[in-house]
Design a protein around this motif. Structure first.
Motif, PDB file in Angstrom:
ATOM      1  N   GLU A 206       0.848  -1.190   0.000  1.00 36.28           N
ATOM      2  CA  GLU A 206       0.000   0.000   0.000  1.00 36.28           C
ATOM      3  C   GLU A 206       0.883   1.239   0.000  1.00 36.28           C
ATOM      4  N   LEU A 207       0.574   2.176  -0.879  1.00 35.68           N
ATOM      5  CA  LEU A 207       1.331   3.423  -0.980  1.00 35.68           C
ATOM      6  C   LEU A 207       0.417   4.598  -0.706  1.00 35.68           C
ATOM      7  N   HIS A 208       0.799   5.429   0.255  1.00 40.53           N
ATOM      8  CA  HIS A 208       0.037   6.633   0.591  1.00 40.53           C
ATOM      9  C   HIS A 208       1.003   7.807   0.573  1.00 40.53           C
ATOM     10  N   LEU A 209       1.095   8.427  -0.604  1.00 40.55           N
ATOM     11  CA  LEU A 209       2.062   9.514  -0.785  1.00 40.55           C
ATOM     12  C   LEU A 209       1.397  10.807  -1.238  1.00 40.55           C
ATOM     13  N   LYS A 212      -1.529   9.378  -6.923  1.00 36.02           N
ATOM     14  CA  LYS A 212      -1.306   8.050  -7.483  1.00 36.02           C
ATOM     15  C   LYS A 212      -0.984   8.066  -8.970  1.00 36.02           C
ATOM     16  N   ARG A 280       3.512  -1.391   3.694  1.00 32.87           N
ATOM     17  CA  ARG A 280       2.816  -0.111   3.543  1.00 32.87           C
ATOM     18  C   ARG A 280       3.806   1.031   3.699  1.00 32.87           C
ATOM     19  N   ASP A 282       3.713   5.316   4.130  1.00 31.94           N
ATOM     20  CA  ASP A 282       3.021   6.595   4.298  1.00 31.94           C
ATOM     21  C   ASP A 282       4.065   7.696   4.298  1.00 31.94           C
ATOM     22  N   GLY A 284       4.660  12.066   4.101  1.00 31.78           N
ATOM     23  CA  GLY A 284       4.111  13.413   4.150  1.00 31.78           C
ATOM     24  C   GLY A 284       5.227  14.436   4.134  1.00 31.78           C
ATOM     25  N   ILE A 288       8.467   9.992   6.856  1.00 31.40           N
ATOM     26  CA  ILE A 288       8.122   8.791   6.093  1.00 31.40           C
ATOM     27  C   ILE A 288       7.915   7.670   7.090  1.00 31.40           C
ATOM     28  N   THR A 291       5.619   0.305   7.103  1.00 26.10           N
ATOM     29  CA  THR A 291       5.138  -0.837   7.888  1.00 26.10           C
ATOM     30  C   THR A 291       5.781  -2.090   7.323  1.00 26.10           C
ATOM     31  N   ARG A 311       5.480   0.315  13.203  1.00 26.67           N
ATOM     32  CA  ARG A 311       6.003   1.053  12.055  1.00 26.67           C
ATOM     33  C   ARG A 311       7.416   1.532  12.321  1.00 26.67           C
ATOM     34  N   ARG A 323       9.263  13.906  -2.910  1.00 24.90           N
ATOM     35  CA  ARG A 323       8.789  12.871  -1.996  1.00 24.90           C
ATOM     36  C   ARG A 323       8.948  11.475  -2.595  1.00 24.90           C
TER      37      ARG A 323
END
Length: 336
Positions: A206-209, A212, A280, A282, A284, A288, A291, A311, A323
C-alpha cells in the motif's frame, strides 16, 4: 410450420421469423428453398452473419419497413431489431440456445399493439436427437415464465440451474475466450511457477504519498484501452517489465504526461516496497513511515529509522516534488 407461415394473419398483418443457432451457407440455402416451396405466395428475406454488413442492414431495414413476409435469420436478431408487425417467431433447434438467449429472442415479437395482436414463439427441436433433462428443464422454464417482468425470474432460475460458479476458488470452468487472453496468460504463468516450485507472493504494498497518477483521457481516449493498460501494469512484478511497459506507452501514445509519469513512478515504488518486504508506505511533508512485513530484514537504524509501534519512522522534511524520489531511495537502501 407451413400452416403458421401461410396463415392469413401472418401473411397480411405480421411476419414470421425463424432463427437458427448456427449458420452454414449450404444448409441455410436448403432451409430457404424448403420455406419457399412450403409457402410460395410469401416473400422470404434472409439475414445471417456470413452476409456483408451492408446486405444485412438492407435486409433488416427493408423487412422492418414491410418488404418481405418471412425473415429467415440466425440469432443476430437477438437484439436491436424492432418490427412492429412481427407477431410470430419460430426458433429452430431451440435446445441449442441458452435460456437468456431464448428470452431475448421472444422479446422481438409482439412488441406493439398487444391489445389486438398476441405475439407467439414456437420452439422446435430435432426428432433425431435426444434432448437432455437439463435442456428440457430450460425450455419448460421459458414456456411457464411468460408474464411481464419475467426477465428477473428467468435469470434467477438460470442461476439455479447452472450454479453461481466459484469466483475466488479453484473450481472453474470455461475457456480463455471467456476470461480474456491477458487474464488467461497471467493465471497460466502463475500456475507454471507453482508447478516449478517457485514461491508465489500474492500481496501488493500500500502506498500513501498524496497522489497516485493516472492515464489521462486526453492522452489515451479509449476507455477500454486504458483499462487494459491499468490491468497489465498492476500485474508487472519486475523492474525490467515496468521499464518495457513505459517504453511501450511512449512508442504507442507519445511522451508521458505528468499524471502518467506519476503512475509509472508509483509502479516502481510498489516494486521497491515488495523487494524491501514493506507492506505499507506513508509519506508526508515531515516524515516517512513504513510498515514492514514479518520477513523484513533491512537495517532500519543504519538509515535513520526509529521504531514506533509496528512502524518504522524517518523524521525528515521533504518537499512534495521530491517525496517519491526520497521514498524510492529509502526503499532501495533497505532492500540492498
Amino acid at each position: 410450420m407451413t400452416d403458421v407461415c401461410s396463415s392469413p394473419g401472418v401473411a397480411t398483418r405480421s411476419a414470421c421469423m425463424r432463427s437458427t443457432s448456427a449458420i452454414k451457407p449450404a444448409s441455410n440455402a436448403k432451409r430457404a428453398d424448403k420455406l419457399r416451396r412450403a409457402v410460395p405466395g410469401l416473400m422470404l428475406v434472409e439475414a445471417h452473419g456470413k452476409m456483408p454488413a451492408a446486405e444485412i442492414d438492407a435486409a433488416m431495414v427493408g423487412f422492418a419497413e414491410g418488404r418481405g413476409d418471412i425473415l429467415l435469420a440466425t440469432n443476430i436478431i437477438e437484439a436491436g431489431l424492432d418490427v412492429p408487425r412481427a407477431n410470430t417467431m419460430i426458433v429452430w433447434r431451440a435446445d441449442r440456445f441458452g435460456l437468456a438467449q431464448l428470452h431475448q429472442l421472444r422479446g422481438r415479437v409482439g412488441r406493439v399493439g398487444r391489445g389486438t395482436r398476441r405475439g407467439q414463439v414456437i420452439l422446435l427441436t430435432s426428432d433425431a436427437d435426444r434432448i437432455g433433462e437439463r435442456t428440457l428443464k430450460r425450455l419448460r422454464t421459458l414456456s411457464t415464465v411468460d408474464r411481464l417482468g419475467a426477465g428477473f425470474e428467468i435469470s434467477a432460475q438460470d442461476l439455479d440451474m447452472r450454479g453461481a460458479g466459484d469466483l475466488l476458488g479453484e473450481t472453474q470452468a470455461g475457456h480463455m475466450k471467456l476470461i480474456g487472453i491477458d487474464l488467461y496468460q497471467h493465471l497460466l504463468g502463475q500456475a507454471l511457477r507453482v508447478a516449478r516450485g517457485e514461491a508465489m507472493d500474492h500481496w501488493t504494498p500500500e502506498l500513501h504519498l498524496g497522489g497516485k497518477g493516472t492515464l489521462p483521457e486526453e492522452w489515451i481516449p479509449e476507455a477500454d484501452i486504458r483499462l487494459t493498460l491499468y490491468v497489465r501494469l498492476s500485474r508487472l512484478m519486475q523492474e525490467g517489465e515496468i521499464d518495457a511497459f513505459e517504453e511501450e506507452l511512449i512508442d504507442r501514445f507519445g511522451p508521458l504526461p505528468g499524471s502518467a509519469a506519476a503512475l509509472m513512478a508509483h509502479a516502481r515504488l510498489r516494486f521497491a516496497a515488495r523487494t524491501a518486504r514493506v507492506a505499507r508506505v506513508d509519506a508526508g511533508p515531515s516524515a516517512i513511515a513504513i510498515t514492514p512485513r514479518s520477513d523484513f530484514s533491512g537495517d532500519a537504524a543504519l538509515h535513520g529509522l526509529t521504531a514506533k509501534n509496528d512502524r518504522l519512522l524517518l523524521v525528515e522534511a521533504i518537499e512534495e516534488d521530491r517525496r517519491i524520489e526520497r521514498v524510492q531511495s529509502l526503499l532501495e537502501a533497505l532492500a540492498a
